[in-house]
Design a protein around this motif. Structure first.
Motif, PDB file in Angstrom:
ATOM      1  N   PRO A  36      31.654  38.868   0.818  1.00  0.00           N
ATOM      2  CA  PRO A  36      30.615  38.536  -0.040  1.00  0.00           C
ATOM      3  C   PRO A  36      30.422  39.854  -1.045  1.00  0.00           C
ATOM      4  CG  PRO A  36      29.747  39.139   2.003  1.00  0.00           C
ATOM      5  CD  PRO A  36      31.179  39.381   2.259  1.00  0.00           C
ATOM      6  N   THR A  41      31.872  37.929  -6.821  1.00  0.00           N
ATOM      7  CA  THR A  41      32.063  36.815  -6.205  1.00  0.00           C
ATOM      8  C   THR A  41      31.395  35.615  -7.320  1.00  0.00           C
ATOM      9  OG1 THR A  41      30.239  36.972  -4.790  1.00  0.00           O
ATOM     10  CG2 THR A  41      32.442  37.313  -3.905  1.00  0.00           C
ATOM     11  N   THR A  42      32.057  34.646  -7.467  1.00  0.00           N
ATOM     12  CA  THR A  42      31.709  33.388  -8.135  1.00  0.00           C
ATOM     13  C   THR A  42      31.738  32.220  -7.444  1.00  0.00           C
ATOM     14  OG1 THR A  42      33.828  32.882  -8.940  1.00  0.00           O
ATOM     15  CG2 THR A  42      32.577  34.211 -10.171  1.00  0.00           C
ATOM     16  N   PRO A  43      30.817  31.228  -7.399  1.00  0.00           N
ATOM     17  CA  PRO A  43      31.113  29.980  -6.881  1.00  0.00           C
ATOM     18  C   PRO A  43      32.571  29.457  -6.773  1.00  0.00           C
ATOM     19  CG  PRO A  43      28.954  29.767  -8.153  1.00  0.00           C
ATOM     20  CD  PRO A  43      29.611  31.149  -8.529  1.00  0.00           C
ATOM     21  N   VAL A  46      34.395  31.222  -3.951  1.00  0.00           N
ATOM     22  CA  VAL A  46      33.953  30.947  -2.882  1.00  0.00           C
ATOM     23  C   VAL A  46      34.571  29.630  -2.418  1.00  0.00           C
ATOM     24  CG1 VAL A  46      32.036  30.386  -1.341  1.00  0.00           C
ATOM     25  CG2 VAL A  46      31.697  32.471  -2.826  1.00  0.00           C
ATOM     26  N   SER A  57      32.722  33.518   0.731  1.00  0.00           N
ATOM     27  CA  SER A  57      31.224  34.056   0.838  1.00  0.00           C
ATOM     28  C   SER A  57      30.591  34.509  -0.282  1.00  0.00           C
ATOM     29  CB  SER A  57      31.395  35.394   1.735  1.00  0.00           C
ATOM     30  OG  SER A  57      32.069  35.045   3.031  1.00  0.00           O
ATOM     31  N   LEU A  58      29.328  33.853  -0.628  1.00  0.00           N
ATOM     32  CA  LEU A  58      28.819  34.062  -1.966  1.00  0.00           C
ATOM     33  C   LEU A  58      27.857  35.430  -1.819  1.00  0.00           C
ATOM     34  CD1 LEU A  58      28.380  32.988  -4.938  1.00  0.00           C
ATOM     35  CD2 LEU A  58      26.337  31.775  -3.770  1.00  0.00           C
ATOM     36  N   ALA A  60      24.785  37.522  -2.485  1.00  0.00           N
ATOM     37  CA  ALA A  60      23.631  37.106  -3.392  1.00  0.00           C
ATOM     38  C   ALA A  60      22.612  38.202  -3.105  1.00  0.00           C
ATOM     39  CB  ALA A  60      23.121  35.755  -2.825  1.00  0.00           C
ATOM     40  N   GLN A  71      23.569  28.728  -7.583  1.00  0.00           N
ATOM     41  CA  GLN A  71      24.702  29.086  -7.320  1.00  0.00           C
ATOM     42  C   GLN A  71      25.369  28.301  -5.949  1.00  0.00           C
ATOM     43  OE1 GLN A  71      25.564  33.340  -7.010  1.00  0.00           O
ATOM     44  NE2 GLN A  71      24.308  33.641  -8.833  1.00  0.00           N
ATOM     45  N   VAL A  75      28.380  25.813  -5.646  1.00  0.00           N
ATOM     46  CA  VAL A  75      29.678  25.820  -4.573  1.00  0.00           C
ATOM     47  C   VAL A  75      29.817  24.581  -4.118  1.00  0.00           C
ATOM     48  CG1 VAL A  75      30.256  26.907  -2.524  1.00  0.00           C
ATOM     49  CG2 VAL A  75      29.327  28.380  -4.204  1.00  0.00           C
ATOM     50  N   LEU A  85      26.632  32.684   2.995  1.00  0.00           N
ATOM     51  CA  LEU A  85      25.484  33.216   1.636  1.00  0.00           C
ATOM     52  C   LEU A  85      25.519  34.376   2.407  1.00  0.00           C
ATOM     53  CD1 LEU A  85      24.274  32.905  -0.837  1.00  0.00           C
ATOM     54  CD2 LEU A  85      22.165  31.809   0.672  1.00  0.00           C
TER      55      LEU A  85
END
Length: 374
Positions: A36, A41-43, A46, A57-58, A60, A71, A75, A85
């Motif tokens: 993550p 990272t972007t949706p 992921v 893994s996002l 955040a 977001q 996903v 997350l």
């Protein structure tokens, strides 16, 4: 649909592989986690990894609560598979040394002027999103997995996640931290070796930056986790590395830098180019971007701020102060002035779509396993 790698015969679909107990526990097909990486990272990344059978893994840690919900919704629009997350466990409020803040602003403003960047530091209304509000957003979003770095959750927070059937992964940089997460009730512990890119996720060793090599840390952590699965993170760039981590006691591998060069990653093109040409001795532990130890490339910014690193404010204060510089540098294509986080083997990135990279990694993993069997 099967994936062909570099002219080799098509790979069997992931579903044909025997699922590991870890994969079964987390509802995925492969013992592979995309790290993550907050800010990269972007949706889309992921979802691509999750759709390919791994655990996307996002990251955040820097994200405000409403944006977390948005977001996660993105996903979910792209995948029905489990995903994670990740948040940074921090105090809700910070009271910085304003004299240190003033000194840092003067240094940063001077650097931006010297480098021709049309930006200057500002004082924010707050230094980071409130963790309590991010945690509430996470509970509302209810991902299959939540992972955490920088500190332990409270027993009440752990209980709330378990009530919502959210599996928990804690980050550890030492065996003592791994034991602490296992005792707190984590479903798995991600051990972050010295080779890992990005911020160090440790929390028990104030004033220190433990840099234990991954292949020493895996068995040390596994020995004290009382059966809680250990995830290996740090410098793993191919399937053979995943198998080596498994042989030492890891139930799964978490790869971050390997996915930075994927088109779904939000890393800038200049950053991606620098990764491919990075020399191993230019990957270092850096504090001067965010105020917290992080692994990345030594570049012009790092060298310019090196003499002042110990005088700069701690995370997240410095991270917020350097944000205008990093935004302006990225807009100008100046990768040498942004935080180019990466792990130790950065030059081994393979730029290709994330799903293809997952297939390639697992193909390499199977080939390595087959070679050891003969």
């Amino acid at each position: 649909m099967r994936t062909e790698i570099c002219g080799q015969s098509p790979l069997p679909p992931a579903s044909s592989m025997a699922m590991s107990s870890f994969a079964q526990q987390f509802g995925i097909e492969l013992p592979l986690i995309q790290a993550p990486m907050a800010g990269a990272t972007t949706p889309e990344l992921v979802a691509a990894v999750s759709n390919a059978g791994g655990l996307g893994s996002l990251g955040a840690g820097y994200t405000e609560p409403q944006a977390i919900l948005e977001q996660v919704a993105r996903v979910r629009a792209l995948t029905e598979r489990p995903f994670a997350l990740n948040l940074f466990v921090l105090p809700d409020d910070f009271v910085p040394d304003m004299a240190a803040v003033a000194r840092a602003r003067a240094r940063l403003d001077a650097l931006m002027e010297r480098e021709g960047l049309d930006a200057r530091t500002t004082l924010p209304t707050r230094w980071a999103p409130r963790f309590s509000e991010q945690f509430a957003a996470l509970c509302e979003a209810q991902p299959a997995v939540a992972s955490f770095a920088f500190d332990l959750l409270t027993p009440a927070q752990m209980q709330e996640l378990k009530r919502r059937d959210i599996r928990v992964i804690g980050t550890a940089t030492t065996a003592a931290e791994a034991r602490a997460w296992a005792e707190r009730g984590a479903d798995a512990v991600c051990v972050q070796g010295a080779e890992a890119g990005g911020h160090r996720g440790g929390f028990l060793h104030a004033g220190e930056t433990p840099l234990i090599g991954l292949f020493a840390l895996i068995p040390l952590a596994a020995a004290v986790c009382d059966g809680v699965p250990v995830i290996a993170a740090g410098g793993i760039m191919d399937g053979a590395g995943m198998l080596a981590a498994e042989a030492l006691g890891a139930a799964a591998s978490q790869l971050g830098t390997a996915f930075l060069a994927c088109p779904e990653s939000s890393a800038t093109e200049a950053w991606k180019r620098d990764l491919a040409s990075a020399e191993d001795h230019h990957v270092a532990t850096i504090r001067s971007f965010s105020g917290r130890a992080a692994r990345g490339l030594r570049n012009r910014y790092v060298e310019a701020m090196e003499g002042a690193a110990n005088e700069l404010p701690a995370y997240p204060v410095l991270n917020e102060l350097t944000a205008p510089l990093r935004r302006a540098a990225a807009a100008a294509g100046r990768a040498d002035l942004v935080s180019e986080w990466c792990g130790q083997a950065a030059a081994r990135v393979r730029p290709q779509p994330a799903a293809e990279l997952v297939a390639r990694l697992m193909h390499e993993y199977r080939l390595a396993r087959r070679a050891l069997a003969h």
